[in-house]
Design a protein around this motif. Structure first.
Motif, mmCIF file in Angstrom:
data_model
loop_
_atom_site.group_PDB
_atom_site.id
_atom_site.type_symbol
_atom_site.label_atom_id
_atom_site.label_comp_id
_atom_site.label_asym_id
_atom_site.label_seq_id
_atom_site.Cartn_x
_atom_site.Cartn_y
_atom_site.Cartn_z
ATOM 1 N N ALA A 30 19.997 17.988 -6.094
ATOM 2 C CA ALA A 30 18.992 17.680 -5.076
ATOM 3 C C ALA A 30 18.169 16.501 -5.561
ATOM 4 C CB ALA A 30 18.100 18.888 -4.837
ATOM 5 N N VAL A 31 18.110 15.446 -4.745
ATOM 6 C CA VAL A 31 17.450 14.197 -5.129
ATOM 7 C C VAL A 31 16.445 13.811 -4.054
ATOM 8 C CG1 VAL A 31 17.767 11.776 -5.777
ATOM 9 C CG2 VAL A 31 19.530 13.450 -6.356
ATOM 10 N N ALA A 32 15.278 13.366 -4.493
ATOM 11 C CA ALA A 32 14.249 12.838 -3.593
ATOM 12 C C ALA A 32 13.771 11.505 -4.154
ATOM 13 C CB ALA A 32 13.076 13.815 -3.465
ATOM 14 N N ILE A 33 13.512 10.562 -3.272
ATOM 15 C CA ILE A 33 13.073 9.223 -3.657
ATOM 16 C C ILE A 33 11.586 9.091 -3.375
ATOM 17 C CG2 ILE A 33 13.456 6.759 -3.361
ATOM 18 C CD1 ILE A 33 15.827 8.264 -4.538
ATOM 19 N N LEU A 34 10.852 8.596 -4.384
ATOM 20 C CA LEU A 34 9.408 8.409 -4.277
ATOM 21 C C LEU A 34 9.091 6.935 -4.124
ATOM 22 C CD1 LEU A 34 8.241 10.799 -7.160
ATOM 23 C CD2 LEU A 34 8.251 11.295 -4.711
ATOM 24 N N ASP A 35 8.030 6.672 -3.360
ATOM 25 C CA ASP A 35 7.556 5.298 -3.201
ATOM 26 C C ASP A 35 6.051 5.331 -3.024
ATOM 27 O OD1 ASP A 35 7.609 2.589 -3.099
ATOM 28 O OD2 ASP A 35 8.391 2.432 -1.065
ATOM 29 N N GLY A 36 5.425 4.184 -3.300
ATOM 30 C CA GLY A 36 3.981 4.091 -3.184
ATOM 31 C C GLY A 36 3.367 3.642 -4.493
ATOM 32 N N SER A 37 2.046 3.586 -4.508
ATOM 33 C CA SER A 37 1.318 3.183 -5.703
ATOM 34 C C SER A 37 0.748 4.426 -6.380
ATOM 35 C CB SER A 37 0.168 2.227 -5.339
ATOM 36 O OG SER A 37 0.683 1.067 -4.703
ATOM 37 N N PRO A 38 1.034 4.604 -7.689
ATOM 38 C CA PRO A 38 0.472 5.777 -8.386
ATOM 39 C C PRO A 38 -1.053 5.790 -8.271
ATOM 40 C CG PRO A 38 2.100 4.640 -9.731
ATOM 41 C CD PRO A 38 1.820 3.758 -8.560
ATOM 42 N N PRO A 39 -1.670 6.948 -8.082
ATOM 43 C CA PRO A 39 -1.044 8.276 -8.030
ATOM 44 C C PRO A 39 -0.629 8.703 -6.621
ATOM 45 C CG PRO A 39 -3.399 8.517 -8.044
ATOM 46 C CD PRO A 39 -3.147 7.036 -8.078
ATOM 47 N N LEU A 40 -0.651 7.757 -5.642
ATOM 48 C CA LEU A 40 -0.335 8.107 -4.251
ATOM 49 C C LEU A 40 1.147 7.923 -3.983
ATOM 50 C CD1 LEU A 40 -3.412 6.411 -2.519
ATOM 51 C CD2 LEU A 40 -3.154 8.798 -3.263
ATOM 52 N N LEU A 41 1.991 8.638 -4.718
ATOM 53 C CA LEU A 41 3.431 8.581 -4.520
ATOM 54 C C LEU A 41 3.850 9.658 -3.532
ATOM 55 C CD1 LEU A 41 4.669 8.088 -8.191
ATOM 56 C CD2 LEU A 41 4.620 6.386 -6.381
ATOM 57 N N SER A 42 4.739 9.297 -2.616
ATOM 58 C CA SER A 42 5.207 10.251 -1.610
ATOM 59 C C SER A 42 6.711 10.132 -1.462
ATOM 60 C CB SER A 42 4.526 10.002 -0.260
ATOM 61 O OG SER A 42 4.822 8.694 0.209
ATOM 62 N N VAL A 43 7.323 11.172 -0.891
ATOM 63 C CA VAL A 43 8.767 11.221 -0.703
ATOM 64 C C VAL A 43 9.137 10.398 0.528
ATOM 65 C CG1 VAL A 43 10.739 12.724 -0.267
ATOM 66 C CG2 VAL A 43 8.906 13.475 -1.804
ATOM 67 N N ILE A 44 10.074 9.458 0.359
ATOM 68 C CA ILE A 44 10.509 8.631 1.486
ATOM 69 C C ILE A 44 11.935 8.942 1.914
ATOM 70 C CG2 ILE A 44 8.965 6.741 0.830
ATOM 71 C CD1 ILE A 44 11.508 5.278 -0.203
ATOM 72 N N ALA A 45 12.718 9.631 1.068
ATOM 73 C CA ALA A 45 14.099 9.964 1.430
ATOM 74 C C ALA A 45 14.555 11.140 0.576
ATOM 75 C CB ALA A 45 15.026 8.763 1.224
ATOM 76 N N VAL A 46 15.382 12.006 1.172
ATOM 77 C CA VAL A 46 15.942 13.157 0.467
ATOM 78 C C VAL A 46 17.394 13.303 0.886
ATOM 79 C CG1 VAL A 46 13.733 14.374 0.263
ATOM 80 C CG2 VAL A 46 15.188 14.743 2.283
ATOM 81 N N ASN A 47 18.181 13.978 0.051
ATOM 82 C CA ASN A 47 19.552 14.285 0.443
ATOM 83 C C ASN A 47 19.640 15.703 0.994
ATOM 84 O OD1 ASN A 47 19.254 15.766 -1.872
ATOM 85 N ND2 ASN A 47 20.988 14.843 -2.961
ATOM 86 N N ALA A 48 20.845 16.135 1.363
ATOM 87 C CA ALA A 48 21.008 17.431 2.027
ATOM 88 C C ALA A 48 20.590 18.584 1.111
ATOM 89 C CB ALA A 48 22.461 17.596 2.485
ATOM 90 N N ARG A 49 20.916 18.525 -0.162
ATOM 91 C CA ARG A 49 20.549 19.603 -1.073
ATOM 92 C C ARG A 49 19.037 19.707 -1.233
ATOM 93 N NH1 ARG A 49 24.539 21.985 -4.023
ATOM 94 N NH2 ARG A 49 26.613 21.052 -3.866
ATOM 95 N N ALA A 50 18.358 18.570 -1.221
ATOM 96 C CA ALA A 50 16.899 18.617 -1.314
ATOM 97 C C ALA A 50 16.297 19.233 -0.052
ATOM 98 C CB ALA A 50 16.345 17.213 -1.546
#
Length: 522
Positions: A30-50
């Motif tokens: 399960a993989v999730a991609i984070l984006d943004g400026s620390p500490p305001l990181l948020s999930v922008i994409a996930v795969n099916a397992r996530a």
């Protein structure tokens, strides 16, 4: 005339797939991609397992971290660009007319739906088989570059795009059946404005079929031309021209490492992964590589004193040039291993970048009575091993320098098939020439003179009579440098007792008055 036919390649969860493409061990996790400026990181994409674990787009990093089986990765834009370029290469392997849909539509490019490429496949059934077979071959080609694609085939570009985005796997729509096949798809695939989408939901319109069934006049009165455009898309009848993009010769692969790598063996494993991806792309375009540019971004040193010294040590660059275009990843890997063993980076590696310089492959036709030369890739490996043993300046082709100084040459990289190598090759119709075998270092000799010319030469402990002489030729130069030289040359025919005559070139160093034999003539 053949009816128009278009295919669409759609990569769902593209930011995730771009990362997994460079790191295949994450494929079953399960993989999730984070984006943004620390500490305001948020999930922008996930795969099916996530998604099965309850991870959704928009979650903060703090909300996603408690999941024990989730792998969080930062948004890798460089890897996305490489994956997108590889997808375009796959499409161009099947059709010369390819549209970069994400780049054409800025809104689609900024969305996290995925990556989309359209190609015109009209008439390709005569070469590549039926549309269903072509779609399967496209899917296999995309799998070879490490991604999973949905394929849509329809009679217009937008219907093919919606089929690829709305259905998993392959969806081939026969001409005229677009409205029926696209009917169950949700309206969000049309990407309407938030106001129009809210209005349609209030009307109870939630899929393509319901929107396609609305009366056109009433729809135009309430939603205007935009409503009619969306309805045409829902019916699968929208027609527009494909906008082909120019093929870019950008063969670059990047790998960002979670932990720095110090040893050559794990580095070779990672290099092999990137080289395989580059070679797949080169073969899909029927190209080879004449050079590889390797850039290693290094971890920072603790003993650096200035920022300038630190920046110079953070990057390790190497360039390998090949005499002919090569497509073999194993050859590339072995050459890089030999080069890195001779020129190791000075710190652990945290980022790898490989750029291939493309060129058309060289084709050679062998003759029945002409001996074949060594395979260029194997010859390059042999030369690389020799350079590692004796030094880089001792292997290659000799190049004469523009001077009359003796032994004035340098070693350059061996390049078979070039104009220079052809000029040095003997021609069958050329006049025979005497070849001189040079002694390095020259042999010392003692010479007796008669009327200013050599009459007897003591060479290797044996006396030789001079039966013929030509010369002298005097040369000098380099007086403005520490390596000044001045000499007198003679071509002599020598005959020792009970032996055949030999032709030699001798010279006398006028600064030391010593005689030496430079070589013999065949």
């Amino acid at each position: 005339m053949d009816s128009m036919l278009f295919a669409c390649l759609y990569i769902p969860d593209f930011p995730v797939q771009a990362v997994v493409r460079s790191t295949p061990e994450l494929r079953d996790r399960a993989v999730a991609i984070l984006d943004g400026s620390p500490p305001l990181l948020s999930v922008i994409a996930v795969n099916a397992r996530a998604r099965e674990l309850g991870i959704q787009v928009g979650m903060t990093k703090a909300q996603a971290e408690p999941c024990p089986d989730l792998c969080l990765r930062t948004h890798a834009r460089d890897q996305e660009q490489a994956a997108h370029a590889a997808l375009l290469d796959c499409a161009r392997a099947f059709s010369p007319r390819v549209e970069d849909t994400n780049r054409r539509n800025a809104e689609a490019a900024s969305s996290k739906m995925g990556d989309t490429v359209l190609l015109d496949i009209t008439g390709l059934d005569r070469l590549l088989g039926s549309p269903a077979k072509l779609a399967r071959d496209l899917q296999v080609q995309v799998a070879d570059i490490g991604m999973r694609a949905n394929i849509g085939v329809a009679g217009n570009p937008d219907a093919a795009m919606h089929a690829a985005r709305g259905f998993v796997g392959i969806m081939v729509i026969e001409p005229g059946g677009e409205g029926r096949k696209l009917g169950p798809l949700p309206l969000s695939l049309l990407e309407p404005s938030s106001e129009i989408l809210e209005t349609l939901e209030l009307w109870g319109i939630r899929d393509f079929r319901a929107l396609a069934a609305l009366p056109e006049v009433a729809l135009s009165q309430r939603l205007g031309q935009e409503g009619l455009r969306l309805q045409q898309l829902a019916r699968g009848r929208a027609q527009r021209a494909l906008i082909p993009c120019e093929p870019a010769m950008d063969f670059k692969e990047i790998l960002e490492l979670e932990d720095p790598v110090e040893l050559l063996d794990p580095m070779a494993f990672l290099l092999n992964r990137l080289l395989d991806q580059i070679c797949v792309r080169l073969r899909s375009r029927a190209l080879g590589a004449t050079a590889l540019h390797l850039t290693l971004h290094l971890a920072e040193h603790c003993d650096q004193t200035t920022e300038e010294q630190a920046s110079s040590k953070r990057v390790h660059r190497r360039t390998l040039e090949f005499p002919v275009p090569i497509q073999d990843s194993r050859t590339f890997l072995k050459l890089l291993e030999l080069d890195l063993a001779a020129h190791p980076p000075g710190a652990p590696v945290k980022n790898i970048e490989i750029v291939a310089q493309p060129a058309l492959p060289r084709f050679a036709q062998s003759g029945l009575f002409v001996l074949r030369g060594p395979e260029p890739a194997r010859l390059e490996l042999t030369l690389a091993r020799l350079r590692g043993l004796v030094g880089e300046d001792r292997v290659g082709s000799t190049e004469l320098l523009d001077t009359h100084a003796p032994e004035a040459f340098r070693m350059c990289r061996f390049r078979p098939g070039t104009k220079e190598s052809r000029d040095l090759a003997p021609r069958s119709n050329s006049a025979p020439r005497a070849a001189m075998r040079v002694f390095r270092p020259p042999l010392e000799a003692k010479v007796q003179l008669k009327n200013g010319a050599p009459s007897q030469v003591m060479l290797r402990g044996r006396p030789h009579q001079v039966t013929a002489a030509a010369g002298p030729w005097r040369h000098s130069g380099g007086w403005w440098t520490p390596q000044t030289w001045t000499r007198e040359e003679w071509d002599l025919e020598l005959r020792a007792q009970d032996s055949f005559p030999i032709l030699v070139r001798m010279f006398r160093d006028l600064s030391s008055a010593k005689w030496r034999v430079e070589g013999t003539f065949d």
